[in-house]
Scaffold this active site. Sequence first.
Site, PDB file in Angstrom:
ATOM      1  N   LYS A 140       0.439  -6.295  -8.876  1.00  0.00           N
ATOM      2  CA  LYS A 140       1.861  -6.056  -8.650  1.00  0.00           C
ATOM      3  C   LYS A 140       2.333  -6.682  -7.343  1.00  0.00           C
ATOM      4  O   LYS A 140       3.416  -7.251  -7.262  1.00  0.00           O
ATOM      5  CB  LYS A 140       2.138  -4.550  -8.643  1.00  0.00           C
ATOM      6  CG  LYS A 140       3.602  -4.183  -8.459  1.00  0.00           C
ATOM      7  CD  LYS A 140       3.778  -2.670  -8.407  1.00  0.00           C
ATOM      8  CE  LYS A 140       5.237  -2.288  -8.235  1.00  0.00           C
ATOM      9  NZ  LYS A 140       5.407  -0.829  -8.053  1.00  0.00           N
ATOM     10  N   GLN A 141       1.533  -6.538  -6.297  1.00  0.00           N
ATOM     11  CA  GLN A 141       1.929  -7.018  -4.977  1.00  0.00           C
ATOM     12  C   GLN A 141       0.687  -7.237  -4.134  1.00  0.00           C
ATOM     13  O   GLN A 141      -0.412  -6.870  -4.522  1.00  0.00           O
ATOM     14  CB  GLN A 141       2.828  -5.993  -4.284  1.00  0.00           C
ATOM     15  CG  GLN A 141       2.129  -4.694  -3.928  1.00  0.00           C
ATOM     16  CD  GLN A 141       3.086  -3.607  -3.486  1.00  0.00           C
ATOM     17  OE1 GLN A 141       3.629  -2.906  -4.322  1.00  0.00           O
ATOM     18  NE2 GLN A 141       3.305  -3.487  -2.196  1.00  0.00           N
ATOM     19  N   GLU A 198      -0.112  -1.243  -7.219  1.00  0.00           N
ATOM     20  CA  GLU A 198       0.066  -0.021  -8.008  1.00  0.00           C
ATOM     21  C   GLU A 198      -0.203  -0.234  -9.503  1.00  0.00           C
ATOM     22  O   GLU A 198      -0.067   0.713 -10.285  1.00  0.00           O
ATOM     23  CB  GLU A 198       1.468   0.538  -7.773  1.00  0.00           C
ATOM     24  CG  GLU A 198       1.651   1.030  -6.346  1.00  0.00           C
ATOM     25  CD  GLU A 198       3.088   1.385  -6.016  1.00  0.00           C
ATOM     26  OE1 GLU A 198       3.305   2.095  -5.031  1.00  0.00           O
ATOM     27  OE2 GLU A 198       4.001   0.927  -6.744  1.00  0.00           O
ATOM     28  N   TRP A 203       5.989   4.063   2.704  1.00  0.00           N
ATOM     29  CA  TRP A 203       5.181   3.289   3.636  1.00  0.00           C
ATOM     30  C   TRP A 203       5.812   1.941   3.962  1.00  0.00           C
ATOM     31  O   TRP A 203       5.387   1.250   4.892  1.00  0.00           O
ATOM     32  CB  TRP A 203       3.763   3.080   3.091  1.00  0.00           C
ATOM     33  CG  TRP A 203       3.654   2.105   1.942  1.00  0.00           C
ATOM     34  CD1 TRP A 203       4.135   2.259   0.683  1.00  0.00           C
ATOM     35  CD2 TRP A 203       3.002   0.823   1.965  1.00  0.00           C
ATOM     36  NE1 TRP A 203       3.814   1.166  -0.086  1.00  0.00           N
ATOM     37  CE2 TRP A 203       3.120   0.262   0.670  1.00  0.00           C
ATOM     38  CE3 TRP A 203       2.308   0.110   2.940  1.00  0.00           C
ATOM     39  CZ2 TRP A 203       2.585  -0.979   0.338  1.00  0.00           C
ATOM     40  CZ3 TRP A 203       1.779  -1.136   2.600  1.00  0.00           C
ATOM     41  CH2 TRP A 203       1.934  -1.668   1.313  1.00  0.00           C
ATOM     42  N   ASP A 204       6.838   1.579   3.221  1.00  0.00           N
ATOM     43  CA  ASP A 204       7.566   0.339   3.484  1.00  0.00           C
ATOM     44  C   ASP A 204       8.007   0.246   4.941  1.00  0.00           C
ATOM     45  O   ASP A 204       8.043  -0.843   5.522  1.00  0.00           O
ATOM     46  CB  ASP A 204       8.820   0.262   2.607  1.00  0.00           C
ATOM     47  CG  ASP A 204       8.552   0.452   1.130  1.00  0.00           C
ATOM     48  OD1 ASP A 204       7.495   1.004   0.771  1.00  0.00           O
ATOM     49  OD2 ASP A 204       9.409   0.077   0.325  1.00  0.00           O
TER      50      ASP A 204
END
Length: 748
Positions: free
Chosen positions: A587-588, A482, A353-354
């Site tokens: 995580k992000q 995640e 998906w990046d």
Amino acid sequence: MKRIFEAQPWQIITHDFNPADKRLQESMTSLGNGYMGMRGFFEEDYSGDSLPGVYLGGVWYPDKTRVGWWKNGYPEYFGKVINAINFIKMNFIINGEKLDLATDRFDQFELNLDLKTATLTRSFVVTKGTAKVQFKFERFLSVAQKELSMQRVTFQNLSDQDVDVTVISAVDSNVQNEDANYDEHFWQVLAITPDHIIAQTKANQFGTPQFMTGMQVAHVTTLAKVAETTTATEIQQTFAAHLKPQAHASIEKRVVVVTSRDYPDQAELTAALSQLMAKVAPQSYADLLAPHEAIWADRWAQSDVQIDGDVLAQQGMRFNLFGLFTTYYGDDARLNFGPKGFTGEKYGGATYWDTEAFCVPVYLGITKPEITKNLLLYRYKQLDGAFVNAKQQGSKGALFPMVTFNGIECHNEWEITFEEIHRNSDVAFAIYNYTRYTGDTDYVLHEGSEVLTEIARFWADRVHYSQRKGQYMIHGVTGPDEYENNVDNNWYTNYLARWTLEYALKMTAQVAPEQAAKLAISEAERAYWQAIVDQMYLPYDAELGIFEQHDGFLDKDLTPVSEIPADQRPINQNWSWDKILRSPYIKQGDVIQGIWNFIDDFSEAEKKRNFDFYEPLTVHESSLSPAVYSIIAADLNYEDKAVELYERTARLDLDNYNNDTEDGLHITAMTGGWLAIVHGFAGMRVHDDGTLSYKPFLPKKWQRYSFRQVFRGRIIEITVDQNGTQIKLIEGQPLTIELNGRPQLLEN
């Protein structure tokens, strides 16, 4: 953080060789041309630790998925890029002794990746007994002739007596992958001659294609050829030179590489090799290098970001753009970005998906629209695979894969593969992003409308209605963060699902009658989609005034990242997965990612409350994380935080922030530097009405920065310095933009 290269604006250069950093050096000096690529490993055999890797775009293998027990809907295989035949191999024997920098005595070492020209050079002086020889290695992968690899090695006798040098140039199919369950080799040789090899990937049990590759080699040299050898797996051509003191010699190695993606049978593939080699044969090294350099010069002229006053920031920015361009430049709509590109095996070399979330926004700004449109078409052409993925999960519509080469999901971690389903809406968001930015509605009203419809059908089937709360919910998901698996009502997932249904309703209502008939959306469907839009549950905490990342998140022990002991960072390399899942650490960007996507839809107070709450809990252990936070920090005028996070994203690999660059660069995260500067520092926005606006600031330690931006048939140059902001129209029709909230007409 670990920095092993010198700070230079256009070079990734070092004069030190530390065997412990060999893999880091290999990752950071990788080359690619979109068609193929390689890590910066040595041409000659190296007996120390190394990760040789050559990779071909679109060539992969279905690795066995191993789980404790079979699960319905679980992927049958994990698709992985495979290490291709090593066609750059060249060994050197000096007075009967093999060159090996792991054991030899040498000095005057230099390793230099020139970002401006996409060339890699290496030089050193080696001493073996009484012999002292200077070597210079050069290589590039042509962007003018995508199938061409060029190498040149020059050596000079610095001894006071004669030296014999033997060169053994090889094409070797005896290669392996580190990141694979198989112990066997992937390539089986079909044909081999002294100057070419044809090989095919071994058969697999999953019905995925076997790929063929062909490689033909030619040499240009004054050395005498003394032998030609073929084995079952390797071609070798041997050359010899007897060098008087101060004498020098050189050898060029030219290899053309083709695959069955372009030439479907062995006869066509073999013929193509001969034709391509004949095309390059009359040309000198300089002749072949010149068009390659010219194309790179054009790319830099359109996309370079210039930074004065901070050479580390400048180097990081150009390194990021270089990594992106060596991976993908839109030349082949069958290809896409892999998170590691051509720099390593991790993540399997597949599409994530990046692409939609991070690469599309950058490529919209630095390349022609057709290049980004190819990324959208890539997903459209894999719609059939998305139907299969949804059906395997017992769902309607289309579920685009988390990881893929062909549209079929091929990732082997359940919590990522079938819980991180927000990627479906990220595909939809990319269509919206492209349409809003370019003003081109052709795609969204044709192919894009089909993609939107089937994604909407998936969401309409995937939600459930809570009788207790009277709202639609989505349970059992993983959001962008995640470090949280199998949660209920991830805010980002729910928000984008609702938005996707709303956008699908809007755009499918605008298609032509024949397209509407093809979509076949009933009035009952439309009414149901609208009901979900109206009644979607979005976790929110009124006391804190924040969007709750998912149900129950606020019940965690909300201890900030600053209290984690330094020797336990990064936590993904020091903690058990159980401990990570129970922690509050992010995580992000998750909620913050959603706020960036729809930044105009949130008030400054909403953005501030959410950033202030979530940033102290974020460990930024995803390479994609710092850029998103940098953009929102800049939007909130947290300038120091924005710059801090820019430095992290721009130099993520160069400084090895996450201690994981040795197995490859974070290619899709290399979008972060451009995003942080353009969307962040410059405050670039494209509003829904098509207005382009900027709200720039200049970092304190910078003197100036400037960049060019492609926008609706125009090229615009933005310069920010201590005197303010200057915006010029370089090419195209006049345009009115907004600068700091005020309209400004741009004219040539």
